[in-house]
Design an enzyme around this catalytic site. Structure first.
Site, short mmCIF file in Angstrom:
data_model
loop_
_atom_site.label_atom_id
_atom_site.label_comp_id
_atom_site.label_asym_id
_atom_site.label_seq_id
_atom_site.Cartn_x
_atom_site.Cartn_y
_atom_site.Cartn_z
N HIS A 1 -4.37 -9.38 4.26
CA HIS A 1 -5.62 -9.32 4.38
C HIS A 1 -6.17 -10.25 5.69
O HIS A 1 -5.66 -11.20 5.87
CB HIS A 1 -6.33 -10.01 3.03
CG HIS A 1 -6.17 -9.27 1.79
ND1 HIS A 1 -6.35 -9.66 0.48
CD2 HIS A 1 -6.04 -7.78 1.86
CE1 HIS A 1 -6.58 -8.74 -0.37
NE2 HIS A 1 -6.14 -7.55 0.40
N HIS B 1 -2.86 2.32 -6.45
CA HIS B 1 -3.11 1.06 -5.85
C HIS B 1 -3.26 -0.16 -7.11
O HIS B 1 -3.43 -1.25 -6.38
CB HIS B 1 -4.56 1.22 -5.02
CG HIS B 1 -4.82 0.32 -4.01
ND1 HIS B 1 -3.87 0.21 -2.62
CD2 HIS B 1 -5.75 -0.71 -3.89
CE1 HIS B 1 -4.46 -0.69 -2.03
NE2 HIS B 1 -5.54 -1.38 -2.73
N TYR C 1 -9.56 -11.83 -6.30
CA TYR C 1 -8.51 -11.62 -7.63
C TYR C 1 -8.91 -12.73 -8.51
O TYR C 1 -8.38 -13.01 -9.48
CB TYR C 1 -7.21 -11.82 -6.99
CG TYR C 1 -6.95 -10.34 -6.32
CD1 TYR C 1 -6.51 -9.21 -6.75
CD2 TYR C 1 -6.77 -10.39 -4.95
CE1 TYR C 1 -6.45 -8.08 -6.42
CE2 TYR C 1 -6.40 -9.18 -4.06
CZ TYR C 1 -6.30 -7.90 -5.11
OH TYR C 1 -6.00 -6.84 -4.16
N ARG D 1 -0.53 -2.89 -6.74
CA ARG D 1 -0.93 -3.80 -5.86
C ARG D 1 -1.88 -4.78 -6.23
O ARG D 1 -1.66 -6.12 -5.92
CB ARG D 1 -1.38 -3.23 -4.43
CG ARG D 1 -1.70 -4.17 -3.34
CD ARG D 1 -2.15 -3.17 -2.08
NE ARG D 1 -2.76 -3.79 -1.08
CZ ARG D 1 -2.52 -4.76 0.06
NH1 ARG D 1 -1.13 -4.80 0.16
NH2 ARG D 1 -3.21 -5.22 0.66
N ARG E 1 0.74 -1.10 -0.04
CA ARG E 1 0.03 0.19 -0.06
C ARG E 1 0.67 1.02 0.09
O ARG E 1 1.99 1.13 0.34
CB ARG E 1 -0.79 -0.06 1.48
CG ARG E 1 -1.78 -1.23 1.57
CD ARG E 1 -2.63 -1.29 2.74
NE ARG E 1 -3.70 -2.31 2.75
CZ ARG E 1 -3.35 -3.34 3.57
NH1 ARG E 1 -2.24 -3.42 4.00
NH2 ARG E 1 -4.27 -4.14 3.54
N LYS F 1 -2.09 -2.01 7.90
CA LYS F 1 -3.85 -1.96 8.14
C LYS F 1 -4.10 -2.96 9.29
O LYS F 1 -3.49 -4.02 9.02
CB LYS F 1 -4.23 -2.02 6.91
CG LYS F 1 -5.72 -1.80 6.78
CD LYS F 1 -6.47 -1.87 5.59
CE LYS F 1 -7.92 -1.29 5.73
NZ LYS F 1 -8.61 -1.51 4.21
#
Length: 363
Positions: free
Chosen positions: A334, A308, A343, A311, A218, A243
């Site tokens: 995640h 982004h 994805y 990524r 990120r 995050k």
């Protein structure tokens, strides 16, 4: 007929609601404004102003009567929070900080709850109900065509905020988040990524974009990297306080490591891996965005590409090369596998295997 016009406007200036009195330069109008008690000229606003009171509004009408036309079209009410509500928002920020929410999250939630409470500035906190949230969603968020993502941020902020408020009419557990649309991630082809990473000759700019793609970082994760986070011996990078306040480890490409070594010799960063013009200062988000925009412009990509996307492309290209989805989840940081599974919907490897029923028709 009145040929002169003054424009009245209401806004917040120096933490007070003011009445602005705007007009084209005119000596006679200027002298009339000076008759108003407490009238000041603001170089910042390029306007005269007085305190917003009924008395001043009446005086303006009286003084300028027969002298100029008064335009009230911009004289709209301004919503302000009560002292009680302002104090509670301050306490909310302290609560978030004590829970170690990130500065960005604290600002996002504070701004969101501020927007909601301004909408109900005539109500005390104890009077706000769950029905008011539904009304806010319809009359503010949907009416202004704001995204489901923004609505979700407001809901999160409301739930957290009212958990800290005593004597409330609102039932936090009955507040529901909006149904969010399922959007596919935007992905670049390997050829497009190659062009973007080759666009800059500047070794610093090249290193930043290459590191984002090669590690699936990120924007904030790249900018928060320190020299000590690079483990050159094991070809690893430690991403700290990402995050969700989680640390994770990602593999570092040998080719990117060589690029970083070349960059280090040229720039000699001291604390942060990528520093601004002054030593020991982080490279700014705006500067990084500009670096990416310049690369896009150089290679002539017309799609509305954002940083982004690199990524997203990293994750998709890993999946296409056969990397297990569980590993990709770990590499991206995640929390839920469902976030990573999206994805699978954009990989060329999976989609290209599907045979169109048209091919089976005898045409």
């Amino acid at each position: 007929m009145k040929s002169k016009t003054i424009q009245l406007e209401r806004l917040k200036h120096k933490n007070q609601i003011r009445l602005l009195i705007r007009f084209s330069y005119d000596d006679s109008l200027k002298e009339l404004v000076k008759k108003l008690n407490g009238a000041f000229w603001s170089n910042t606003l390029k306007s005269w102003y007085v305190d917003d009171t009924d008395e001043n509004l009446t005086k303006i009408q009286t003084i300028f009567k027969d002298k100029a036309k008064i335009d009230n079209s911009k004289l709209k009410p301004i919503r302000i929070l009560s002292n009680e509500t302002t104090l509670k928002i301050g306490e909310f920020k302290l609560w978030l900080n004590s829970k170690r929410y990130s500065p960005n999250t604290i600002k996002t939630y504070s701004d969101a709850i501020n927007t909601f409470l301004l909408f109900y500035n005539q109500k005390s906190l104890a009077e706000i109900t769950n029905q008011d949230i539904i009304k806010f969603n319809n009359e503010y968020i949907l009416a202004n065509n704001y995204s489901a993502s923004f609505q979700n941020q407001v809901v999160n902020a409301i739930k957290l905020f009212f958990r800290t408020v005593q004597n409330k009419s609102i039932d936090v557990e009955l507040i529901h988040r909006p149904k969010r649309p399922t959007l596919l991630p935007n992905v670049l082809s390997k050829e497009e990524v190659t062009k973007i990473l080759k666009a800059h000759k500047n070794i610093k700019h090249k290193s930043m974009l290459s590191l984002i793609y090669s590690c699936g970082l990120r924007r904030s994760e790249l900018l928060n990297l320190k020299m000590t986070d690079i483990n050159a011996e094991r070809n690893l990078i430690v991403i700290r306080n990402a995050k969700g306040n989680k640390d994770r480890v990602v593999p570092l490409s040998i080719k990117v490591l060589d690029l970083l070594r070349e960059y280090y010799k040229a720039y000699k960063p001291q604390t942060w891996l990528f520093e601004g013009e002054n030593n020991n200062t982080q490279y700014s988000e705006n500067s990084l965005q500009n670096v990416f925009k310049q690369a896009i412009a150089k290679v002539g990509i017309k799609k509305p590409v954002t940083l982004h996307w690199l990524r997203h492309s990293y994750a998709t290209h890993l999946l296409e090369s056969g990397t297990d989805l569980r590993y990709i989840q770990e590499l991206l940081g995640h929390k839920s596998s469902k976030t990573t599974e999206i994805y699978t919907h954009v990989t060329e490897k999976s989609i290209s295997k599907i045979k169109s029923p048209f091919d089976n028709l005898n045409i």
